[in-house]
Write an enzyme that holds these catalytic residues in place. Structure first.
Site, short mmCIF file in Angstrom:
data_model
loop_
_atom_site.label_atom_id
_atom_site.label_comp_id
_atom_site.label_asym_id
_atom_site.label_seq_id
_atom_site.Cartn_x
_atom_site.Cartn_y
_atom_site.Cartn_z
N LYS A 152 -1.92 1.23 10.47
CA LYS A 152 -0.47 1.34 9.84
C LYS A 152 -0.70 1.34 8.54
CE LYS A 152 1.97 -1.25 7.75
NZ LYS A 152 2.62 -0.39 6.92
N GLU A 211 4.12 2.13 4.42
CA GLU A 211 5.28 2.85 4.35
C GLU A 211 5.89 3.68 3.32
OE1 GLU A 211 4.71 -0.35 4.25
OE2 GLU A 211 6.50 -1.59 3.88
N ARG A 212 5.06 3.45 2.21
CA ARG A 212 5.34 3.85 0.96
C ARG A 212 4.59 5.25 0.60
NH1 ARG A 212 6.22 -0.87 -3.43
NH2 ARG A 212 4.34 -1.83 -2.19
N CYS A 247 -6.28 -1.32 -7.94
CA CYS A 247 -6.61 -2.85 -7.54
C CYS A 247 -7.81 -3.18 -8.69
CB CYS A 247 -7.16 -3.36 -6.41
SG CYS A 247 -8.66 -2.49 -5.59
P1 NAD Z 1 1.59 -4.79 -0.04
O1 NAD Z 1 1.00 -6.01 0.13
O2 NAD Z 1 2.95 -4.80 -0.31
O3 NAD Z 1 1.56 -3.88 1.27
C1 NAD Z 1 0.30 -3.77 1.80
C2 NAD Z 1 0.63 -3.48 3.39
O4 NAD Z 1 1.10 -4.74 3.80
C3 NAD Z 1 1.47 -2.34 3.61
O5 NAD Z 1 0.93 -1.75 4.83
C4 NAD Z 1 2.84 -2.96 3.87
O6 NAD Z 1 3.77 -2.45 4.79
C5 NAD Z 1 2.12 -4.50 4.49
N1 NAD Z 1 3.28 -5.66 4.17
C6 NAD Z 1 3.75 -5.62 3.03
N2 NAD Z 1 4.56 -7.02 3.00
C7 NAD Z 1 4.25 -7.35 4.08
C8 NAD Z 1 4.92 -8.47 4.91
N3 NAD Z 1 5.61 -9.44 4.20
N4 NAD Z 1 4.51 -8.79 6.26
C9 NAD Z 1 3.48 -8.04 6.62
N5 NAD Z 1 3.17 -6.83 6.13
C10 NAD Z 1 3.42 -6.57 5.08
O7 NAD Z 1 0.72 -3.76 -1.06
P2 NAD Z 1 1.07 -2.51 -1.89
O8 NAD Z 1 1.86 -2.87 -2.77
O9 NAD Z 1 1.26 -1.64 -0.62
O10 NAD Z 1 -0.35 -2.36 -2.58
C11 NAD Z 1 -0.53 -2.86 -3.70
C12 NAD Z 1 -1.48 -4.06 -3.80
O11 NAD Z 1 -2.57 -3.94 -2.88
C13 NAD Z 1 -1.77 -4.69 -5.09
O12 NAD Z 1 -1.90 -6.00 -5.13
C14 NAD Z 1 -3.38 -4.15 -5.26
O13 NAD Z 1 -3.85 -4.88 -6.16
C15 NAD Z 1 -3.75 -4.45 -3.97
N6 NAD Z 1 -4.86 -3.52 -3.51
C16 NAD Z 1 -6.30 -4.46 -3.43
C17 NAD Z 1 -7.39 -3.72 -3.34
C18 NAD Z 1 -8.59 -4.35 -3.30
O14 NAD Z 1 -9.74 -3.81 -2.90
N7 NAD Z 1 -8.85 -5.67 -3.43
C19 NAD Z 1 -7.34 -2.36 -3.04
C20 NAD Z 1 -6.12 -1.65 -3.26
C21 NAD Z 1 -5.13 -2.35 -3.50
#
Ligand code: NAD
EC number: 1.2.1.27
Length: 485
Positions: free
Chosen positions: A178, A181-182, A286
């Protein structure tokens, strides 16, 4: 009602591009121009079920395909990704906004994961001890776990999915991805090229969407493991919910990465490193540097040099070669970042460089110039929380010991960098810092695919990290055979 001009993306289920039946879509704009690129379907749990069923069916035969044959498909895939390098990077820039050079680097990091996964015949090997007792031998064999679900963030549409599905399928699993979506568009090319490389139908599936798709995967009885990368609250939710449903889970989460700058650093290189670490990819990594902890005696010089370099950054569309600071992902995110800036001012930090001023006259795109706060303390929200934007907090300390103490107070433990020429300081930093991925004079110390991506504390939920031997352990289960002959 808006007239839909861009195309609607499709799911990929059992080897077929399938229109979602949910009737719900979300627009995918180019964050630099706000032009509509596509619509992403917000698929239903029934569509998740169809994809998991296809993956479960494909698993029956894929797990039996000899590992070297699976690896050969990975080799072909690697070549196809190389052949389509420019196009992949361009899609990343269009949908994510990061500058083309950054996107190009991301494609490279994704390809490295495929290269690592192509080593599956060696990585999947077991262990044997011929004599555990007289005439008794013991052997350990590795097998895939089954259907794996992957949920990915917007900021690395290529690299993060490539942390997951190439290794998972090389180990004999089947996969339902999955994408965010952005930034959902690149996944289409990733799967098309894998299919062209010879991946059988049903081994890799895509279901687009948001919460419903995620929950569909977390709760599905036929999903054995979940790989997640995203923000901290969602990672915690994924970890708990997937575990409640009996799945193994790795959930990589948010970060607040500190860079410690000591008086014996090479100031010019340190400034270059911080500029790239804090403002590269608009701070949406991240592993982005979001806090600088600098010793008091050089703090003023450091800030003057930093400002001078930040003034040179060119804001704009990442496809333009001159540009080195792209937009953040959405207007809603920019609004949140603006509130962080206001909260920093309200809490008493000194706004040393206000990136909002750089956007005057820009009428399209979600832009913010390099923003720097001085005199930040650990009681402020701008220090505690992940802002995920080109906003840098500077904390002044007396020495390395205090700098490490400040860093260790963070709830996060993803990355940290030391800028110094001292071996002694490096050793103290390595030994005392409570962070999983360290850099010394390296601006973004993201480990390569053959090492684990090793965040600590609230930056990671689970036991086995992504990539490297951890990844192989995560995507395989062991069988022990003890025999007497
Ligand atoms: P996000 O948590 O908003 O979304 C990540 C995924 O989770 C998406 O596919 C989204 O559809 C899903 N999602 C979002 N909210 C949800 C919910 N309430 N219930 C179920 N699914 C949900 O993250 P983002 O804004 O897309 O990405 C940025 C974040 O990811 C930052 O916090 C960054 O630090 C983190 N990140 C971490 C790493 C790492 O290796 N630790 C790597 C890349 C990004």
């Amino acid at each position: 009602m808006t007239v839909q001009t861009a195309r609607t993306l499709k799911n990929f289920i059992g080897g077929k591009w399938t229109e979602s039946t949910s009737g719900q879509t979300e627009v995918v704009p180019n964050p630099a121009t706000e032009k509509e690129l596509a619509y992403v379907p917000l698929s239903s749990t029934e569509e998740v079920d169809q994809a998991v069923t296809a993956a479960k069916e494909a698993f029956k035969t894929w797990k039996k395909v000899p590992v070297p044959r699976r690896a050969r498909i990975l080799f072909k895939y690697q070549q196809l990704l190389m052949d389509n390098y420019d196009e992949l990077a361009e899609i990343i820039t269009l949908e994510n906004g990061k500058c083309y050079n950054d996107a190009y680097g991301e494609v490279q990091r994704g390809i490295e994961c495929v290269e690592f996964a192509a080593g599956a015949p060696t990585l999947m090997m077991g262990d044997t001890l011929p004599d555990i007792a007289t005439n008794i031998e013991s052997s350990m064999y590795r097998y895939p776990v089954g259907v794996v679900g992957g949920i990915t963030p917007f900021n690395f549409p290529m690299m993060v999915p490539c942390w997951m599905f190439p290794l998972a399928v090389a180990c004999g699993n089947t996969f339902v991805l999955k994408p965010s979506e952005r930034t959902p568009m690149l996944a289409e090319r990733l799967v098309e090229l894998f299919t062209e490389a010879g991946l059988p139908d049903g081994v890799l599936n895509i279901v687009h969407g948001a919460h419903d798709v995620v929950n569909g995967l977390l709760e599905h009885d036929d999903v054995s493991a979940i790989s997640f990368v995203g923000s901290q609250p969602v990672a915690e939710y994924i970890y708990k919910t997937a575990a409640q449903h009996g799945k193994r889970v790795q959930a990589l989460a948010g970060a607040k990465n500190h860079a410690i700058v000591l008086e014996d650093c090479d100031m010019e290189k340190t400034i270059q490193g911080i500029i790239s670490g804090a403002f590269g990819s608009a701070g949406q990594r991240c592993m982005a540097t979001s806090v600088v902890v600098v010793t008091e005696d050089i703090a003023d010089t450091f800030l003057e040099n930093l400002k001078e370099a930040a003034d040179q950054l060119v804001l704009g569309d990442g496809m333009d070669e001159q540009v080195n600071l792209g937009p953040v992902i959405r207007q809603s995110h920019l609004d949140k970042v603006h509130s962080f800036i206001e909260s920093g001012q309200g809490e008493g930090a000194s706004l040393y460089r206000d990136g909002r001023e750089d956007t005057r006259g820009m009428d399209k795109g979600y832009f913010l110039g390099a923003t720097v706060f001085d005199q930040v303390t650990t009681s402020m929200d701008i220090w505690k929380k992940e802002i995920f934007a080109p906003v840098l907090s500077v904390i002044r300390v007396k020495d390395l010991t205090e700098a490490i103490d400040v860093t260790n107070q963070s709830d996060f433990g993803n990355g940290a960098v030391l800028y110094s020429s001292s071996g002694h300081a490096t050793r103290q930093f390595r030994e005392d810092i409570e962070v999983g991925m360290l850099g010394v004079n390296v601006n973004v110390p993201a480990p390569m695919a053959f090492f684990p991506f090793s965040g600590w504390k609230n930056s990671f939920y689970g036991d086995l990290h992504a990539n490297g031997k951890d990844g192989v352990e995560f995507y395989t289960r062991r069988k022990m055979l003890t025999s007497r002959w």
